[in-house]
Motif scaffolding. Structure first.
Motif, PDB file in Angstrom:
ATOM      1  N   GLY A 283       0.812  -1.205   0.000  1.00  0.00           N
ATOM      2  CA  GLY A 283       0.000   0.000   0.000  1.00  0.00           C
ATOM      3  C   GLY A 283       0.846   1.256   0.000  1.00  0.00           C
ATOM      4  N   LEU A 284       1.955   1.221   0.747  1.00  0.00           N
ATOM      5  CA  LEU A 284       2.849   2.378   0.783  1.00  0.00           C
ATOM      6  C   LEU A 284       3.500   2.609  -0.574  1.00  0.00           C
ATOM      7  N   ARG A 285       3.920   1.521  -1.230  1.00  0.00           N
ATOM      8  CA  ARG A 285       4.508   1.664  -2.567  1.00  0.00           C
ATOM      9  C   ARG A 285       3.488   2.249  -3.539  1.00  0.00           C
ATOM     10  N   ASP A 286       2.245   1.761  -3.454  1.00  0.00           N
ATOM     11  CA  ASP A 286       1.198   2.286  -4.333  1.00  0.00           C
ATOM     12  C   ASP A 286       0.950   3.764  -4.063  1.00  0.00           C
ATOM     13  N   ALA A 287       0.979   4.145  -2.777  1.00  0.00           N
ATOM     14  CA  ALA A 287       0.760   5.550  -2.426  1.00  0.00           C
ATOM     15  C   ALA A 287       1.878   6.428  -2.970  1.00  0.00           C
ATOM     16  N   HIS A 288       3.122   5.953  -2.854  1.00  0.00           N
ATOM     17  CA  HIS A 288       4.250   6.713  -3.407  1.00  0.00           C
ATOM     18  C   HIS A 288       4.134   6.823  -4.925  1.00  0.00           C
ATOM     19  N   ARG A 289       3.686   5.745  -5.558  1.00  0.00           N
ATOM     20  CA  ARG A 289       3.520   5.781  -7.004  1.00  0.00           C
ATOM     21  C   ARG A 289       2.453   6.813  -7.393  1.00  0.00           C
ATOM     22  N   MET A 290       1.368   6.834  -6.639  1.00  0.00           N
ATOM     23  CA  MET A 290       0.315   7.813  -6.906  1.00  0.00           C
ATOM     24  C   MET A 290       0.824   9.233  -6.678  1.00  0.00           C
ATOM     25  N   LEU A 291       1.633   9.402  -5.631  1.00  0.00           N
ATOM     26  CA  LEU A 291       2.190  10.724  -5.342  1.00  0.00           C
ATOM     27  C   LEU A 291       3.067  11.203  -6.495  1.00  0.00           C
ATOM     28  N   ARG A 292       3.908  10.304  -7.011  1.00  0.00           N
ATOM     29  CA  ARG A 292       4.773  10.701  -8.127  1.00  0.00           C
ATOM     30  C   ARG A 292       3.953  11.044  -9.361  1.00  0.00           C
ATOM     31  N   GLN A 293       2.905  10.259  -9.611  1.00  0.00           N
ATOM     32  CA  GLN A 293       2.063  10.506 -10.776  1.00  0.00           C
ATOM     33  C   GLN A 293       1.339  11.847 -10.656  1.00  0.00           C
ATOM     34  N   THR A 294       0.766  12.106  -9.494  1.00  0.00           N
ATOM     35  CA  THR A 294       0.043  13.367  -9.320  1.00  0.00           C
ATOM     36  C   THR A 294       1.001  14.554  -9.351  1.00  0.00           C
ATOM     37  N   ALA A 295       2.240  14.356  -8.870  1.00  0.00           N
ATOM     38  CA  ALA A 295       3.230  15.435  -8.927  1.00  0.00           C
ATOM     39  C   ALA A 295       3.567  15.768 -10.377  1.00  0.00           C
ATOM     40  N   ARG A 296       3.734  14.731 -11.204  1.00  0.00           N
ATOM     41  CA  ARG A 296       4.011  14.986 -12.622  1.00  0.00           C
ATOM     42  C   ARG A 296       2.845  15.712 -13.283  1.00  0.00           C
ATOM     43  N   GLU A 297       1.633  15.265 -12.969  1.00  0.00           N
ATOM     44  CA  GLU A 297       0.458  15.903 -13.561  1.00  0.00           C
ATOM     45  C   GLU A 297       0.332  17.350 -13.101  1.00  0.00           C
ATOM     46  N   ALA A 298       0.642  17.601 -11.819  1.00  0.00           N
ATOM     47  CA  ALA A 298       0.567  18.970 -11.301  1.00  0.00           C
ATOM     48  C   ALA A 298       1.587  19.872 -11.992  1.00  0.00           C
ATOM     49  N   ARG A 299       2.790  19.345 -12.212  1.00  0.00           N
ATOM     50  CA  ARG A 299       3.811  20.141 -12.904  1.00  0.00           C
ATOM     51  C   ARG A 299       3.389  20.428 -14.338  1.00  0.00           C
ATOM     52  N   ASP A 300       2.780  19.428 -14.982  1.00  0.00           N
ATOM     53  CA  ASP A 300       2.309  19.639 -16.355  1.00  0.00           C
ATOM     54  C   ASP A 300       1.236  20.725 -16.388  1.00  0.00           C
ATOM     55  N   ARG A 301       0.309  20.680 -15.438  1.00  0.00           N
ATOM     56  CA  ARG A 301      -0.747  21.699 -15.400  1.00  0.00           C
ATOM     57  C   ARG A 301      -0.160  23.073 -15.156  1.00  0.00           C
ATOM     58  N   ARG A 302       0.809  23.145 -14.229  1.00  0.00           N
ATOM     59  CA  ARG A 302       1.417  24.438 -13.936  1.00  0.00           C
ATOM     60  C   ARG A 302       2.168  24.984 -15.151  1.00  0.00           C
ATOM     61  N   SER A 303       2.834  24.086 -15.881  1.00  0.00           N
ATOM     62  CA  SER A 303       3.551  24.522 -17.085  1.00  0.00           C
ATOM     63  C   SER A 303       2.583  25.052 -18.128  1.00  0.00           C
ATOM     64  N   ARG A 304       1.448  24.375 -18.290  1.00  0.00           N
ATOM     65  CA  ARG A 304       0.459  24.836 -19.266  1.00  0.00           C
ATOM     66  C   ARG A 304      -0.142  26.170 -18.843  1.00  0.00           C
TER      67      ARG A 304
END
Length: 309
Positions: A283-304
C-alpha cells in the motif's frame, strides 16, 4: 566422533559408480544402461528435460518401457545418470592451466560450456553434495588447484563453491538468452537493445533513481561479460585472503546462514502479521507511485498555465 553406519547406495548412485548389479536377463542383450542414458540425453538436448520419460526413451530405442526398468528402475535414477553423462570430466588442460587462479578460471569456463551444451542440466534440482564419479572429479580438480595455498581444506572447498556457483548462474542466464534467441529469432545484440528499451519505458528516475542512472549510462548495453568480471573480483578477494593467511592472519569464519525466524515461521498469528506487513508495504509503494504521478500531472498543469498566462 559418532560412528556412522555406512549407508546403502541408492540405485542411481550405484549405477553411476558401476557397482550395481546388472540384469542377467533382458529383452535383448544389446540393451544397456549406457544406451538408455545416451538416448535420454539426446532427447533432453533436443526437446528439454520435460520430454524425457521412460516411454520416450524406450520408443527411441525400439523397446517397451517395462524393459527399461530392468536396467534403470526410476526416472530420478535416469536423470542422475543423464546429469553425470552431460557433466563429463574436467580436461587435462584445465588441470594444468597454471597457478591456482588459472586452474579455477579454466574450470569455470569448462563448466559454463557444459551447461550451454546441455542446458537442461540446470533444471535438475540440487540434492546435497554431488555424489557421482564425474561430479567428484570436478570437485577434486578444484580442490587440487588450491593444494599449494595455505588454505585449509574447508576453505578450499568454500572457494570452489564460489567458482561452481558462478558457473551455474552464468549458465542459467546464458542458456535463457540462447533460448530467447531461438524463440524470437533475434540475435543477442537485438535482445539487449529490446530489453534496454523495455527498461527505459518502465523504470523512472523518481521510483528507481540508481537503476535509471545505470540504464541511462548504457549499463545494459555493455558488451563485456559481467559474470567473468564478478568471478575475477571474487578471486581477487581470495588472493588477498591467501596473502593474509600466509602472513599469519586468518579471520574468523561466519556460521551457516539459516532462516531468521525458523522457530516461529509456522505460527499462524505470526504469519498473519507478516502478511499484514507485506500488504502495508504494498500500500505504501502504491501511495508513493500515486504521489509521483500526481506530482508529474501537477507540474504539467502548472507549465500549461504559465504558457497560457
Amino acid at each position: 566422533m559418532v560412528d556412522v553406519e555406512e549407508p546403502e547406495l541408492p540405485r542411481g548412485i550405484a549405477l553411476a559408480w558401476g557397482v550395481a548389479a546388472n540384469p542377467q536377463r533382458g529383452p535383448k542383450r544389446e540393451m544397456s544402461v549406457e544406451r538408455i542414458v545416451e538416448a535420454a540425453v539426446d532427447i533432453a538436448d533436443a526437446e528439454g528435460l520435460g520430454a524425457v520419460s521412460m516411454a520416450a526413451v524406450a520408443a527411441r530405442l525400439g523397446y517397451t518401457p517395462m524393459s527399461l526398468y530392468r536396467y534403470v528402475s526410476a526416472k530420478d535414477d535416469l536423470v542422475l545418470l543423464m546429469q553425470e553423462e552431460a557433466t563429463g570430466l574436467p580436461t587435462e588442460e584445465s588441470r594444468n592451466a597454471g597457478g591456482w587462479r588459472a586452474q579455477l578460471e579454466a574450470l569455470y569456463r569448462e563448466q559454463v560450456q557444459a551447461y550451454l551444451r546441455h542446458p537442461w542440466v540446470l533444471e535438475v534440482p540440487i540434492r546435497g553434495i554431488p555424489s557421482t564419479p564425474n561430479s567428484a572429479a570436478w570437485m577434486d580438480a578444484g580442490i587440487r588447484a588450491l593444494a599449494e595455498t595455505p588454505l585449509t581444506h574447508d576453505e578450499r572447498l568454500a572457494v570452489l563453491l564460489i567458482v561452481t556457483g558462478a558457473a551455474r548462474w552464468t549458465g542459467i542466464v546464458l542458456a535463457s538468452y540462447a533460448r530467447l534467441e531461438r524463440e524470437r529469432g533475434m540475435g543477442d545484440h537485438e535482445i539487449a537493445r529490446y530489453e534496454d528499451a523495455l527498461f527505459r519505458s518502465l523504470i523512472s528516475a523518481e521510483a528507481y533513481p540508481a537503476l535509471r542512472e545505470a540504464i541511462d549510462a548504457g549499463a545494459f548495453l555493455d558488451e563485456s561479460d559481467p559474470f567473468a568480471f564478478g568471478l575475477e573480483r571474487s578471486l581477487d578477494g581470495v588472493a588477498q585472503y591467501i596473502d593474509a593467511v600466509a602472513g599469519g592472519d586468518r579471520p574468523a569464519r561466519a556460521p551457516w546462514q539459516g532462516l531468521d525466524d525458523a522457530e516461529i515461521s509456522d505460527d499462524k498469528r505470526y504469519r498473519e502479521a507478516q502478511k499484514a506487513v507485506r500488504d502495508a508495504e504494498k500500500g505504501l509503494r502504491d501511495a508513493h507511485r500515486m504521489l509521483r504521478q500526481t506530482a508529474r500531472e501537477a507540474r504539467d498543469r502548472r507549465s500549461r498555465q504559465r504558457a497560457d498566462g
